[in-house]
Scaffold this motif. Structure first.
Motif, PDB file in Angstrom:
ATOM      1  N   GLU A  99       5.820  -8.241   2.477  1.00 58.55           N
ATOM      2  CA  GLU A  99       4.484  -7.754   2.131  1.00 58.55           C
ATOM      3  C   GLU A  99       4.178  -6.473   2.906  1.00 58.55           C
ATOM      4  OE1 GLU A  99       1.449  -7.683  -0.340  1.00 58.55           O
ATOM      5  OE2 GLU A  99       2.933  -9.275  -0.377  1.00 58.55           O
ATOM      6  N   ALA A 100       4.564  -6.443   4.169  1.00 56.35           N
ATOM      7  CA  ALA A 100       4.370  -5.236   4.978  1.00 56.35           C
ATOM      8  C   ALA A 100       5.141  -4.067   4.384  1.00 56.35           C
ATOM      9  CB  ALA A 100       4.816  -5.493   6.414  1.00 56.35           C
ATOM     10  N   LEU A 101       6.373  -4.317   3.961  1.00 53.82           N
ATOM     11  CA  LEU A 101       7.205  -3.257   3.398  1.00 53.82           C
ATOM     12  C   LEU A 101       6.577  -2.642   2.154  1.00 53.82           C
ATOM     13  CD1 LEU A 101       9.836  -1.667   3.624  1.00 53.82           C
ATOM     14  CD2 LEU A 101      10.928  -3.473   2.277  1.00 53.82           C
ATOM     15  N   LYS A 102       5.984  -3.465   1.305  1.00 50.27           N
ATOM     16  CA  LYS A 102       5.301  -2.947   0.112  1.00 50.27           C
ATOM     17  C   LYS A 102       4.217  -1.946   0.507  1.00 50.27           C
ATOM     18  CE  LYS A 102       5.717  -7.240  -2.494  1.00 50.27           C
ATOM     19  NZ  LYS A 102       4.951  -8.350  -3.061  1.00 50.27           N
ATOM     20  N   ILE A 103       3.451  -2.303   1.519  1.00 48.46           N
ATOM     21  CA  ILE A 103       2.359  -1.427   1.960  1.00 48.46           C
ATOM     22  C   ILE A 103       2.911  -0.171   2.618  1.00 48.46           C
ATOM     23  CG2 ILE A 103       0.335  -1.262   3.456  1.00 48.46           C
ATOM     24  CD1 ILE A 103       0.079  -4.379   3.046  1.00 48.46           C
ATOM     25  N   PHE A 104       3.931  -0.322   3.462  1.00 53.81           N
ATOM     26  CA  PHE A 104       4.532   0.854   4.099  1.00 53.81           C
ATOM     27  C   PHE A 104       5.105   1.811   3.056  1.00 53.81           C
ATOM     28  CE2 PHE A 104       5.328  -1.829   8.097  1.00 53.81           C
ATOM     29  CZ  PHE A 104       4.242  -1.286   8.759  1.00 53.81           C
ATOM     30  N   LEU A 105       5.745   1.278   2.027  1.00 54.30           N
ATOM     31  CA  LEU A 105       6.295   2.140   0.968  1.00 54.30           C
ATOM     32  C   LEU A 105       5.178   2.886   0.234  1.00 54.30           C
ATOM     33  CD1 LEU A 105       9.105  -0.170  -0.439  1.00 54.30           C
ATOM     34  CD2 LEU A 105       9.408   1.980   0.813  1.00 54.30           C
ATOM     35  N   GLU A 106       4.076   2.209  -0.001  1.00 54.67           N
ATOM     36  CA  GLU A 106       2.925   2.861  -0.630  1.00 54.67           C
ATOM     37  C   GLU A 106       2.376   3.969   0.278  1.00 54.67           C
ATOM     38  OE1 GLU A 106      -1.652   1.833  -1.952  1.00 54.67           O
ATOM     39  OE2 GLU A 106      -0.254   0.176  -1.665  1.00 54.67           O
ATOM     40  N   LEU A 107       2.328   3.699   1.576  1.00 53.04           N
ATOM     41  CA  LEU A 107       1.860   4.720   2.516  1.00 53.04           C
ATOM     42  C   LEU A 107       2.762   5.946   2.503  1.00 53.04           C
ATOM     43  CD1 LEU A 107       0.714   2.633   5.594  1.00 53.04           C
ATOM     44  CD2 LEU A 107      -0.651   4.348   4.401  1.00 53.04           C
ATOM     45  N   VAL A 108       4.068   5.737   2.492  1.00 52.84           N
ATOM     46  CA  VAL A 108       5.008   6.865   2.467  1.00 52.84           C
ATOM     47  C   VAL A 108       4.813   7.689   1.201  1.00 52.84           C
ATOM     48  CG1 VAL A 108       7.455   7.454   2.254  1.00 52.84           C
ATOM     49  CG2 VAL A 108       6.721   5.827   3.989  1.00 52.84           C
ATOM     50  N   GLU A 109       4.575   7.003   0.095  1.00 53.07           N
ATOM     51  CA  GLU A 109       4.391   7.700  -1.183  1.00 53.07           C
ATOM     52  C   GLU A 109       3.072   8.468  -1.236  1.00 53.07           C
ATOM     53  OE1 GLU A 109       3.519   6.494  -5.776  1.00 53.07           O
ATOM     54  OE2 GLU A 109       4.976   5.276  -4.690  1.00 53.07           O
ATOM     55  N   LYS A 110       1.986   7.822  -0.837  1.00 55.11           N
ATOM     56  CA  LYS A 110       0.658   8.415  -1.003  1.00 55.11           C
ATOM     57  C   LYS A 110       0.156   9.184   0.218  1.00 55.11           C
ATOM     58  CE  LYS A 110      -0.813   5.107  -4.461  1.00 55.11           C
ATOM     59  NZ  LYS A 110      -1.752   4.059  -4.828  1.00 55.11           N
ATOM     60  N   HIS A 111       0.701   8.875   1.377  1.00 56.80           N
ATOM     61  CA  HIS A 111       0.250   9.525   2.618  1.00 56.80           C
ATOM     62  C   HIS A 111       1.479   9.866   3.473  1.00 56.80           C
ATOM     63  CE1 HIS A 111      -3.897   8.321   1.746  1.00 56.80           C
ATOM     64  NE2 HIS A 111      -3.399   7.140   1.420  1.00 56.80           N
ATOM     65  N   PRO A 112       2.324  10.758   2.998  1.00 55.58           N
ATOM     66  CA  PRO A 112       3.576  11.049   3.719  1.00 55.58           C
ATOM     67  C   PRO A 112       3.359  11.640   5.110  1.00 55.58           C
ATOM     68  CG  PRO A 112       3.229  12.629   1.954  1.00 55.58           C
ATOM     69  CD  PRO A 112       2.177  11.569   1.799  1.00 55.58           C
ATOM     70  N   ASP A 113       2.178  12.144   5.379  1.00 51.29           N
ATOM     71  CA  ASP A 113       1.890  12.715   6.702  1.00 51.29           C
ATOM     72  C   ASP A 113       1.369  11.668   7.696  1.00 51.29           C
ATOM     73  OD1 ASP A 113      -0.446  12.428   5.224  1.00 51.29           O
ATOM     74  OD2 ASP A 113      -1.420  14.160   6.128  1.00 51.29           O
ATOM     75  N   TYR A 114       1.299  10.431   7.286  1.00 53.36           N
ATOM     76  CA  TYR A 114       0.879   9.363   8.203  1.00 53.36           C
ATOM     77  C   TYR A 114       2.133   8.881   8.937  1.00 53.36           C
ATOM     78  CZ  TYR A 114      -2.332   5.947  10.025  1.00 53.36           C
ATOM     79  OH  TYR A 114      -3.142   5.224  10.871  1.00 53.36           O
ATOM     80  N   PHE A 115       2.462   9.577  10.014  1.00 55.20           N
ATOM     81  CA  PHE A 115       3.757   9.466  10.672  1.00 55.20           C
ATOM     82  C   PHE A 115       4.038   8.112  11.310  1.00 55.20           C
ATOM     83  CE2 PHE A 115       2.792  14.068  10.845  1.00 55.20           C
ATOM     84  CZ  PHE A 115       3.784  14.475   9.964  1.00 55.20           C
ATOM     85  N   ALA A 116       3.022   7.384  11.701  1.00 53.69           N
ATOM     86  CA  ALA A 116       3.246   6.082  12.331  1.00 53.69           C
ATOM     87  C   ALA A 116       3.985   5.124  11.403  1.00 53.69           C
ATOM     88  CB  ALA A 116       1.923   5.472  12.765  1.00 53.69           C
ATOM     89  N   THR A 117       3.899   5.370  10.122  1.00 48.36           N
ATOM     90  CA  THR A 117       4.527   4.501   9.126  1.00 48.36           C
ATOM     91  C   THR A 117       6.042   4.491   9.255  1.00 48.36           C
ATOM     92  OG1 THR A 117       2.741   5.021   7.590  1.00 48.36           O
ATOM     93  CG2 THR A 117       4.733   4.099   6.632  1.00 48.36           C
ATOM     94  N   TYR A 118       6.636   5.610   9.557  1.00 55.60           N
ATOM     95  CA  TYR A 118       8.085   5.746   9.466  1.00 55.60           C
ATOM     96  C   TYR A 118       8.837   4.847  10.442  1.00 55.60           C
ATOM     97  CZ  TYR A 118       7.029   9.440   6.249  1.00 55.60           C
ATOM     98  OH  TYR A 118       6.564  10.133   5.160  1.00 55.60           O
ATOM     99  N   TYR A 119       8.354   4.729  11.646  1.00 51.15           N
ATOM    100  CA  TYR A 119       9.011   3.842  12.603  1.00 51.15           C
ATOM    101  C   TYR A 119       8.960   2.398  12.089  1.00 51.15           C
ATOM    102  CZ  TYR A 119       9.760   0.901  16.667  1.00 51.15           C
ATOM    103  OH  TYR A 119      10.220  -0.064  17.506  1.00 51.15           O
ATOM    104  N   HIS A 120       7.799   1.978  11.656  1.00 53.11           N
ATOM    105  CA  HIS A 120       7.625   0.585  11.248  1.00 53.11           C
ATOM    106  C   HIS A 120       8.339   0.271   9.936  1.00 53.11           C
ATOM    107  CE1 HIS A 120       5.068  -0.552  14.525  1.00 53.11           C
ATOM    108  NE2 HIS A 120       4.421   0.586  14.394  1.00 53.11           N
ATOM    109  N   ILE A 121       8.414   1.221   9.043  1.00 48.59           N
ATOM    110  CA  ILE A 121       9.155   0.959   7.800  1.00 48.59           C
ATOM    111  C   ILE A 121      10.644   0.812   8.114  1.00 48.59           C
ATOM    112  CG2 ILE A 121       9.604   3.327   6.998  1.00 48.59           C
ATOM    113  CD1 ILE A 121       8.841   2.407   4.199  1.00 48.59           C
ATOM    114  N   ALA A 122      11.138   1.611   9.050  1.00 53.57           N
ATOM    115  CA  ALA A 122      12.542   1.497   9.436  1.00 53.57           C
ATOM    116  C   ALA A 122      12.820   0.140  10.083  1.00 53.57           C
ATOM    117  CB  ALA A 122      12.921   2.627  10.392  1.00 53.57           C
ATOM    118  N   LYS A 123      11.910  -0.321  10.933  1.00 51.37           N
ATOM    119  CA  LYS A 123      12.086  -1.626  11.564  1.00 51.37           C
ATOM    120  C   LYS A 123      12.034  -2.751  10.531  1.00 51.37           C
ATOM    121  CE  LYS A 123      12.749  -2.048  15.389  1.00 51.37           C
ATOM    122  NZ  LYS A 123      14.079  -2.021  16.052  1.00 51.37           N
ATOM    123  N   CYS A 124      11.185  -2.618   9.511  1.00 51.62           N
ATOM    124  CA  CYS A 124      11.144  -3.616   8.430  1.00 51.62           C
ATOM    125  C   CYS A 124      12.476  -3.655   7.696  1.00 51.62           C
ATOM    126  CB  CYS A 124      10.020  -3.304   7.438  1.00 51.62           C
ATOM    127  SG  CYS A 124       8.451  -4.061   7.819  1.00 51.62           S
TER     128      CYS A 124
END
Length: 69
Positions: free
Chosen positions: A36-61
């Protein structure tokens, strides 16, 4: 009401807020729900690519889900 439900209530008012989406994903990670977290992180990367905190957590997921590609 738990934090996930509280964040969802806030998201009803401001559905495009990247911080709220990020917070929701982090709550799912904390509960062990990486899918469920991954779905949200993927949406964040798509819609808000400048929200950098996402990238670390998506990689850990991806790492926890054993999806290295």
């Amino acid at each position: 009401m738990d934090r996930i439900e509280q964040i969802k209530v806030f998201l009803n008012s401001t559905p495009n807020d990247p911080f709220l989406k990020y917070a929701l994903a982090i709550e799912y990670v904390g509960k062990g729900n990486d899918l469920e977290a991954l779905k949200i992180f993927l949406e964040l990367v798509e819609k808000h690519p400048d929200y950098f905190a996402t990238y670390y957590h998506i990689a850990k997921c991806f790492e926890r889900l054993d999806k290295e590609d």
